[in-house]
Design an enzyme around this catalytic site. Structure first.
Site, PDB file in Angstrom:
ATOM      1  N   ARG A   1    -116.935-112.705  15.444  1.00 56.39           N
ATOM      2  CA  ARG A   1    -117.147-111.647  14.458  1.00 56.39           C
ATOM      3  C   ARG A   1    -116.262-111.882  13.233  1.00 56.39           C
ATOM      4  O   ARG A   1    -116.732-111.886  12.096  1.00 56.39           O
ATOM      5  CB  ARG A   1    -116.831-110.279  15.060  1.00 56.39           C
ATOM      6  CG  ARG A   1    -117.036-109.141  14.067  1.00 56.39           C
ATOM      7  CD  ARG A   1    -116.636-107.795  14.640  1.00 56.39           C
ATOM      8  NE  ARG A   1    -117.321-107.512  15.896  1.00 56.39           N
ATOM      9  CZ  ARG A   1    -116.729-107.534  17.078  1.00 56.39           C
ATOM     10  NH1 ARG A   1    -115.443-107.825  17.151  1.00 56.39           N
ATOM     11  NH2 ARG A   1    -117.400-107.261  18.164  1.00 56.39           N
TER      12      ARG A   1
ATOM     13  N   ASN B   1    -117.776-113.212   9.556  1.00 55.41           N
ATOM     14  CA  ASN B   1    -117.629-112.393   8.355  1.00 55.41           C
ATOM     15  C   ASN B   1    -116.895-113.135   7.259  1.00 55.41           C
ATOM     16  O   ASN B   1    -117.314-113.138   6.102  1.00 55.41           O
ATOM     17  CB  ASN B   1    -116.883-111.101   8.695  1.00 55.41           C
ATOM     18  CG  ASN B   1    -117.816-109.999   9.136  1.00 55.41           C
ATOM     19  OD1 ASN B   1    -118.507-109.408   8.325  1.00 55.41           O
ATOM     20  ND2 ASN B   1    -117.881-109.773  10.431  1.00 55.41           N
TER      21      ASN B   1
ATOM     22  N   SER C   1    -116.789-112.657  21.232  1.00 52.47           N
ATOM     23  CA  SER C   1    -117.264-111.769  20.161  1.00 52.47           C
ATOM     24  C   SER C   1    -116.144-111.484  19.172  1.00 52.47           C
ATOM     25  O   SER C   1    -116.350-111.442  17.960  1.00 52.47           O
ATOM     26  CB  SER C   1    -117.800-110.467  20.755  1.00 52.47           C
ATOM     27  OG  SER C   1    -116.751-109.731  21.329  1.00 52.47           O
TER      28      SER C   1
END
Lengths: 286, 156
Positions: A224, A228, A220
Site C-alpha cells: 500500500r 501510493n 498489504s
C-alpha cells in the site's frame, strides 16, 4: 510534437529516475561494484544494496531521532518552548491513537508507532523535492569521482523502493509473531490459526484462511505504502517531462494533493501497526 | 525494483530506530508531560482550596464586623446611661451642697445680724447715755439713771 528520438529520450529519462543506485556482487565476476545499468542491477539479484534508499532513509531517521532526542533531553514540565510544544503535540497525537486502538500493556507500541509515523512522513516528504535536484547533485558527485553521469542513478524517495516498505513491514510481521506467541502462548497462537473460524472439522481450510490473513498483513502494509508513493513519484516524473514553463501548473496542484497522501499513508501505516499489535496482544478472542 | 539485501538493511535500521526511540526519546518526553499534568492538577486543586478558604475568611470577617458593631453599640449605650447617671448624681450633690451652703450662710447671716443688733443695741445705749449724760450732766445723777437706762436697754 514528439519524434521517435524524443520518445526514447523521455523513456530513458523515466527509467533512469526509477533506477536505484545499486552496489552489489556482479554474478559473472563475483566482484562487488556499482551497477552501471538497470540490467546489471537486476542480474546482481539478492546480493546487492540500494545505497540511495539506505542512505536517504538513514539520514532522515537520524534527523528525526536527533531532533526528538535533543528536545527530549531539554524537556521541562514548566512552560514549554515552541519546539517542545511541537513535539508534545505529535507525542500526544500518537499517544491518543495508541490509547484508542491498543488495549494491551506494552511500552514498545507507542514508540514504535511514533517511529513509523515520523520516519514514513519524512521519507514520503522526499517526494516533494523537485524530481531532478537530488539526482542531479548525485550525478555531479559521481562525475567528480570519475563515473559516467548516465550510469549514476539516484532514487530519492525511499518509500518508492519496495525494499524499504517491505523491510519495515517484515519487522512488523516479526513483532506480530513474537507477541502473538508471547501473549497467547505457542498453543494459543497455533489454536487461533487452526481452529478459527470454523472449528476442528475444517482444520486445513482454517489454516489456509488464517495463514493468508497473517501473511496479508505485512504484504498489504508494504504494498500500500509503496504503491501510493511510487504512483505519486511517477506522476511527478511525467510532469517533469513537460516544457518547463508549464510544469508548475500541474506539479503545484499535484504537490499540494501529495502532501495529503504523504501524511495519510504514514497515518494509515501507523494505525495499522497499532491495530496489528493489538490483535497480537488479544488473548481470548471469540 | 529488485528485492535484495536493502530490505534486510532497512529492517535492521527500522529496529534500531524503534529501539532508540523507545529507550531514549519516548520516556523523558512522556515523563515531563505527565509531570506537567500532575502539576496542573494539583494547581487546580490548590486554587479551589484557596477560593473556598477565601470565602470562609470573608464570612469570618463579616461575622467579626457584625460582632464589633454590636459591641460598639452596646458600649455607646452604656456610656450614655452612665453619663446620664453621673449628671444626675452631680445634680444631687450640687443641690445638696447648695442647700448646705445656703443654710450655713443663713446661720451666719443670722449670727452676724444678732451680733450687729447687739452691738447696735450697746452703741445705741452708749449713745443715748452719752446724750443723756451731756444733756443731764449737771442735773441728773449718773448712778441713778444708769440703772434705769440699763433696765430700759434690756427691754430693747
Amino acid at each position: 510534437m514528439a519524434t521517435g528520438n524524443e520518445l526514447i529520450a523521455s523513456g530513458d529519462y523515466i527509467k533512469h529516475h526509477l533506477q536505484n543506485l545499486t552496489y552489489g556482487q556482479n554474478p559473472n565476476t563475483g566482484v562487488w561494484e556499482f551497477a552501471h545499468t538497470a540490467q546489471e542491477a537486476k542480474e546482481m539479484g539478492f546480493m546487492a544494496f540500494h545505497l540511495d534508499t539506505l542512505g536517504v532513509s538513514f539520514i532522515l531517521g537520524a534527523l528525526f531521532l536527533t531532533f526528538f532526542y535533543r528536545i527530549g533531553k531539554k524537556m521541562t514540565a514548566d512552560t514549554p518552548s515552541g519546539a517542545q510544544n511541537f513535539i508534545e503535540s505529535i507525542i500526544e497525537f500518537i499517544d491518543e491513537n495508541v490509547r484508542g486502538s491498543f488495549n494491551g500493556k506494552n511500552p514498545m507500541v507507542a514508540p514504535l508507532a511514533l517511529t513509523t509515523f515520523i520516519w514514513i512522513i519524512l521519507m514520503n516528504t522526499m517526494d516533494l523535492v523537485p524530481v531532478d535536484w537530488l539526482p542531479y547533485l548525485a550525478q555531479q558527485v559521481g562525475v567528480f569521482f570519475g563515473a559516467d553521469p548516465h550510469h549514476v542513478f539516484f532514487k530519492v524517495v525511499p518509500t518508492t523502493d519496495p525494499n524499504a516498505t517491505f523491510g519495515m513491514s517484515i519487522g512488523i510481521f516479526f513483532l506480530i509473531l513474537y507477541y502473538s506467541i508471547k501473549e497467547k502462548g505457542a498453543g494459543g497462537f497455533a489454536g487461533e490459526l487452526l481452529f478459527h473460524p470454523f472449528g476442528k472439522m475444517m482444520l486445513p481450510f482454517n489454516l489456509f484462511l488464517e495463514g493468508v490473513n497473517l501473511i496479508a498483513k505485512p504484504v498489504s502494509l508494504a504494498l500500500r505504502l509503496f504503491g501510493n508513493m511510487y504512483a505519486g513519484e511517477m506522476i511527478f516524473i511525467l510532469i517533469a517531462l513537460l516544457p518547463f514553463w508549464i510544469q508548475w501548473s500541474l506539479s503545484l496542484p499535484w504537490a499540494i494533493f501529495h502532501i495529503l497522501i504523504v501524511l495519510l499513508q504514514a497515518f494509515i501505516f501507523m494505525t495499522l501497526v497499532i491495530v496489528y499489535m493489538d490483535m497480537a496482544h488479544q488473548k481470548d478472542e471469540h | 525494483m529488485n528485492i535484495n539485501l536493502t530490505m534486510i538493511g532497512q529492517l535492521i535500521m527500522f529496529a534500531m530506530f524503534t529501539w532508540f526511540c523507545m529507550k531514549f526519546i519516548w520516556p523523558p518526553i512522556v515523563a515531563a508531560m505527565d509531570e506537567r499534568k500532575k502539576r496542573i492538577e494539583s494547581g487546580l486543586i490548590a486554587a479551589e482550596r484557596g477560593l473556598s478558604e477565601h470565602k470562609e475568611a470573608q464570612q469570618k470577617a463579616q461575622e467579626m464586623l457584625n460582632q464589633s458593631k454590636d459591641q460598639a453599640a452596646e458600649i455607646i449605650a452604656n456610656a450614655g446611661r452612665q453619663a446620664s447617671t453621673m449628671v444626675e448624681d452631680a445634680k444631687d450633690v450640687a443641690s445638696q451642697e447648695a442647700g448646705r451652703i445656703k443654710t450655713h450662710a443663713q446661720a451666719e447671716i443670722e449670727q452676724e445680724a444678732n451680733r450687729a443688733r447687739n452691738e447696735l443695741k450697746d452703741q445705741v445705749s452708749d449713745l443715748v447715755m452719752q446724750g443723756v449724760n451731756s444733756v443731764l450732766a449737771k442735773e441728773v445723777d449718773a448712778k441713778v439713771h444708769k440703772d434705769m437706762l440699763g433696765k430700759l436697754s434690756q427691754t430693747l
